[in-house]
Design a protein around this motif. Sequence first.
Motif, mmCIF file in Angstrom:
data_model
loop_
_atom_site.group_PDB
_atom_site.id
_atom_site.type_symbol
_atom_site.label_atom_id
_atom_site.label_comp_id
_atom_site.label_asym_id
_atom_site.label_seq_id
_atom_site.Cartn_x
_atom_site.Cartn_y
_atom_site.Cartn_z
ATOM 1 N N GLY A 163 0.704 -1.074 0.528
ATOM 2 C CA GLY A 163 0.130 0.213 0.238
ATOM 3 C C GLY A 163 0.618 1.594 -0.142
ATOM 4 N N ALA A 164 2.567 1.131 -0.176
ATOM 5 C CA ALA A 164 2.959 2.658 -0.338
ATOM 6 C C ALA A 164 3.428 3.383 -1.597
ATOM 7 N N HIS A 165 2.775 2.221 -3.192
ATOM 8 C CA HIS A 165 3.235 2.575 -3.570
ATOM 9 C C HIS A 165 4.242 3.542 -3.661
ATOM 10 N N THR A 166 4.992 3.294 -3.687
ATOM 11 C CA THR A 166 6.956 3.828 -3.869
ATOM 12 C C THR A 166 7.201 3.792 -4.812
ATOM 13 N N ILE A 167 7.102 2.268 -5.504
ATOM 14 C CA ILE A 167 7.938 1.669 -6.769
ATOM 15 C C ILE A 167 7.076 2.482 -8.376
ATOM 16 N N ASP A 168 7.391 3.050 -9.008
ATOM 17 C CA ASP A 168 7.036 3.153 -10.548
ATOM 18 C C ASP A 168 7.647 2.537 -11.887
ATOM 19 N N VAL A 169 7.501 3.603 -13.081
ATOM 20 C CA VAL A 169 7.977 2.804 -14.006
ATOM 21 C C VAL A 169 8.153 3.908 -14.769
ATOM 22 N N MET A 170 9.438 4.518 -15.103
ATOM 23 C CA MET A 170 9.325 5.684 -15.603
ATOM 24 C C MET A 170 9.822 5.723 -16.987
ATOM 25 N N GLY A 171 9.537 6.660 -17.810
ATOM 26 C CA GLY A 171 9.948 6.516 -19.628
ATOM 27 C C GLY A 171 9.335 5.275 -20.478
ATOM 28 N N ARG A 172 10.303 5.185 -21.611
ATOM 29 C CA ARG A 172 8.614 4.365 -22.590
ATOM 30 C C ARG A 172 10.085 3.604 -22.822
ATOM 31 N N GLY A 173 9.272 2.271 -23.338
ATOM 32 C CA GLY A 173 9.906 1.189 -24.142
ATOM 33 C C GLY A 173 11.349 0.180 -23.753
ATOM 34 N N LYS A 175 13.886 2.162 -22.610
ATOM 35 C CA LYS A 175 14.717 3.085 -21.945
ATOM 36 C C LYS A 175 13.752 3.232 -20.758
ATOM 37 N N SER A 176 12.449 3.055 -20.329
ATOM 38 C CA SER A 176 11.903 2.294 -19.344
ATOM 39 C C SER A 176 12.776 2.118 -17.942
ATOM 40 N N LEU A 177 12.169 2.648 -17.099
ATOM 41 C CA LEU A 177 13.785 2.378 -15.531
ATOM 42 C C LEU A 177 12.283 2.683 -14.489
ATOM 43 N N ILE A 178 12.816 1.119 -13.625
ATOM 44 C CA ILE A 178 11.817 1.565 -12.473
ATOM 45 C C ILE A 178 12.126 1.900 -11.501
ATOM 46 N N ILE A 179 11.659 3.335 -10.570
ATOM 47 C CA ILE A 179 12.455 4.240 -9.778
ATOM 48 C C ILE A 179 11.850 3.967 -8.598
ATOM 49 N N ARG A 180 11.962 4.915 -7.328
ATOM 50 C CA ARG A 180 12.011 5.108 -6.467
ATOM 51 C C ARG A 180 11.119 6.840 -5.864
ATOM 52 N N ASP A 181 10.057 6.637 -5.895
ATOM 53 C CA ASP A 181 9.409 8.280 -5.550
ATOM 54 C C ASP A 181 9.215 9.048 -6.878
ATOM 55 N N MET A 182 9.719 10.009 -7.065
ATOM 56 C CA MET A 182 10.624 11.011 -8.169
ATOM 57 C C MET A 182 11.393 11.032 -9.301
ATOM 58 N N ASN A 183 11.992 9.299 -8.663
ATOM 59 C CA ASN A 183 13.042 9.380 -9.777
ATOM 60 C C ASN A 183 14.002 9.685 -8.067
ATOM 61 N N VAL A 184 14.035 9.106 -7.441
ATOM 62 C CA VAL A 184 15.558 9.787 -5.850
ATOM 63 C C VAL A 184 15.890 8.000 -5.886
ATOM 64 N N PRO A 185 17.556 7.554 -5.758
ATOM 65 C CA PRO A 185 18.385 7.086 -5.305
ATOM 66 C C PRO A 185 16.856 6.230 -3.757
ATOM 67 N N TRP A 186 17.405 4.825 -3.833
ATOM 68 C CA TRP A 186 16.436 4.084 -3.588
ATOM 69 C C TRP A 186 16.608 4.686 -1.651
ATOM 70 N N GLY A 187 17.695 5.018 -0.924
ATOM 71 C CA GLY A 187 17.870 5.150 0.069
ATOM 72 C C GLY A 187 17.512 6.411 0.816
ATOM 73 N N GLU A 188 16.824 7.318 -0.221
ATOM 74 C CA GLU A 188 16.704 8.874 0.369
ATOM 75 C C GLU A 188 14.592 8.642 -0.136
ATOM 76 N N SER A 189 14.306 7.403 -0.705
ATOM 77 C CA SER A 189 12.666 7.363 -0.647
ATOM 78 C C SER A 189 12.033 7.510 1.108
ATOM 79 N N THR A 190 11.624 8.925 0.540
ATOM 80 C CA THR A 190 10.658 9.538 2.073
ATOM 81 C C THR A 190 9.232 7.982 2.078
ATOM 82 N N THR A 191 8.725 7.082 1.534
ATOM 83 C CA THR A 191 7.726 6.815 1.139
ATOM 84 C C THR A 191 8.420 4.825 1.413
#
Length: 238
Positions: A163-173, A175-191
């Motif tokens: 229920g956190a929805h910390t992780i999402d997908v950025m980009g297309r095709g 070049k897509s990447l898995i990101i946390r929050d607004m594409n911050v390093p995992w250790g800096e995620s606040t969620t």
Amino acid sequence: MMPRTLTINGQEISARNDQTILEAARDAHIHIPVLCHLDGLTDVGACRMCLVEVAGSNKLLPACTTRVQEGMEVRTDTQRLRAYRRQIIELLFAERNHVCAVCVANGHCELQNLGIEVGMDHVRYDYIFPKLGVDLSHERFGMDHNRCILCTRCVRACDQLEGAHTIDVMGRGAKSLIIRDMNVPWGESTTCTSCGKCVMACPTGALFKQGSTVAEMVHDAEKLAFLKAARERKVWNV
């Protein structure tokens, strides 16, 4: 709930009308390969490994998201499907930097297992060799984008089970990447709650526990389905 009668590989079976072809096949002990599917999470039909032939349809259909119909005739293992599945696996290997011999999930990887299952002894496509990083900023876990196949199992586990929805997908095709929050390093995620459900869900060596070395990372994906079922039955409610 009215049952449905259908045929899979010439075998007549019964299924609930709310079941998918994949669920009906599994109940009948008929194997259909999957990669983005994971028990306990909703299906998105992303990897296309579970494509099947259905009589009357001029296109292949994903078994994980296609509901059963009365009188449906399904084939799960034809020459056409075997060719498609091998092509999919080869493209996944060519898209990123999968080197099994030095991967933390070597011997415990669903992508590797499917490569063996489809008979992939070489890749017929040019490797892209993208320059991708490894995020070791979290104190317990790591993310290796070189191993990621964008199945989104981690995204769905974080959203639907934690229920956190910390992780999402950025980009297309590609070049897509898995990101946390607004594409911050995992250790800096606040969620991020550091629950580890995303690591459990990962089918490859993309998500791992810090300190894991070659062949040491075993993902406990079955635990996620157990957690979901226990919550639905309110096992822990007092």
